[in-house]
Design a protein around this motif. Sequence first.
Motif, short mmCIF file in Angstrom:
data_model
loop_
_atom_site.label_atom_id
_atom_site.label_comp_id
_atom_site.label_asym_id
_atom_site.label_seq_id
_atom_site.Cartn_x
_atom_site.Cartn_y
_atom_site.Cartn_z
N GLN A 48 -4.06 2.93 -8.36
CA GLN A 48 -4.30 4.22 -9.00
C GLN A 48 -4.32 5.37 -8.00
O GLN A 48 -4.13 6.53 -8.38
CB GLN A 48 -5.66 4.21 -9.73
N ILE A 49 -4.58 5.06 -6.73
CA ILE A 49 -4.82 6.09 -5.72
C ILE A 49 -3.49 6.47 -5.07
O ILE A 49 -2.76 5.60 -4.60
CB ILE A 49 -5.81 5.58 -4.65
N PRO A 50 -3.17 7.75 -5.01
CA PRO A 50 -1.91 8.17 -4.40
C PRO A 50 -1.75 7.63 -2.98
O PRO A 50 -2.68 7.70 -2.17
CB PRO A 50 -2.02 9.70 -4.39
N HIS A 51 -0.57 7.04 -2.71
CA HIS A 51 -0.15 6.59 -1.39
C HIS A 51 -0.87 5.32 -0.90
O HIS A 51 -0.60 4.87 0.22
CB HIS A 51 -0.31 7.70 -0.34
N PHE A 52 -1.81 4.77 -1.68
CA PHE A 52 -2.49 3.55 -1.26
C PHE A 52 -1.57 2.34 -1.42
O PHE A 52 -0.86 2.22 -2.44
CB PHE A 52 -3.75 3.31 -2.11
N PRO A 53 -1.58 1.43 -0.46
CA PRO A 53 -0.91 0.14 -0.67
C PRO A 53 -1.72 -0.69 -1.68
O PRO A 53 -2.75 -0.24 -2.18
CB PRO A 53 -0.96 -0.52 0.73
N GLU A 54 -1.27 -1.90 -1.96
CA GLU A 54 -2.01 -2.82 -2.82
C GLU A 54 -2.28 -4.10 -2.05
O GLU A 54 -1.43 -4.59 -1.32
CB GLU A 54 -1.22 -3.13 -4.09
N SER A 55 -3.49 -4.63 -2.23
CA SER A 55 -3.87 -5.88 -1.56
C SER A 55 -3.24 -7.05 -2.29
O SER A 55 -3.25 -7.12 -3.52
CB SER A 55 -5.39 -6.02 -1.55
N THR A 56 -2.67 -7.99 -1.53
CA THR A 56 -1.97 -9.13 -2.13
C THR A 56 -2.62 -10.46 -1.80
O THR A 56 -2.09 -11.51 -2.16
CB THR A 56 -0.51 -9.17 -1.63
N VAL A 57 -3.78 -10.45 -1.14
CA VAL A 57 -4.38 -11.68 -0.60
C VAL A 57 -5.50 -12.17 -1.51
O VAL A 57 -6.33 -11.39 -1.96
CB VAL A 57 -4.91 -11.45 0.81
#
Length: 277
Positions: A48-57
């Motif tokens: 939801q946060i602009p420019h944040f990556p996403e955690s995949t672990v």
Amino acid sequence: MDQKSIKEAAAFLNKNLTEKPEIGLILGSGLGVLADEIDNPVSFLYKQIPHFPESTVSGHKGQLVAGILEGRQVIAMQGRFHYYEGYTMQQVTFPVRVMKELGIDSLVVTNAAGGINKSFHAGDLMLIDDHINNMGNNPLIGPNQEEMGDRFPDMSAAYDSVYLAHADQCAEKIGLTVRHGVYVANTGPAYETPAEIRMLRTFGGDAVGMSTVPEVIAAAHSGLRVLGISCISNMAAGILDQPLTHNEVIETTDKVKENFLRFVKEIIRTLPIKERG
């Protein structure tokens, strides 16, 4: 990431926050349970946060949680980003920059780590006195933006001595034995070989993991005070005759979560924000 992206992410979060956070928390594998203790929480999925990556672990919930913990305004990363996920060092450290923009003064960073020091045991908590960057990269490589920090930041006291002493006092108060040591960061995602662990022990490492150091470098560059805590989730390769798995990491952090919660909550409750070490 550039200053514009940092400001856009912070502006999005600020629209939904009623109070300025003073302490940032980065919660590693299996340690995100601390964010569940936050009162009056406001949560944001990373996507939801602009420019944040996403955690995949696995073991990383993937959200930012702001609110009150032990009477202090905090903002917590419930799961982090790793270099081995394919993100750049600048993406890995982007949340530190955003939390600084939101107004934090202090950062408590946690991780699950393999024990290199043979006197350690799975389930120990280790205060990080110093680190070794063995990742072959650095989040400060590239053009420096002076408004974010000095071109050549001092790393001689990246882990605040006043905070370390405070954490020792907190451990004594609650009757918890804690270790001290040097954290070594490797890229991962493969666990180390026994030969690599012998090398890291010779270098002076006490625990090894795949995170934390980039964030601490960015925090030092930003002028934040840092306390680092490792949960020794397993003994590193070659010390015990058993294979290493991520499930073991999660199982160990689950077993020690009560001590971890008591310890970090006591630290947060009484953390001396103003006195710099």
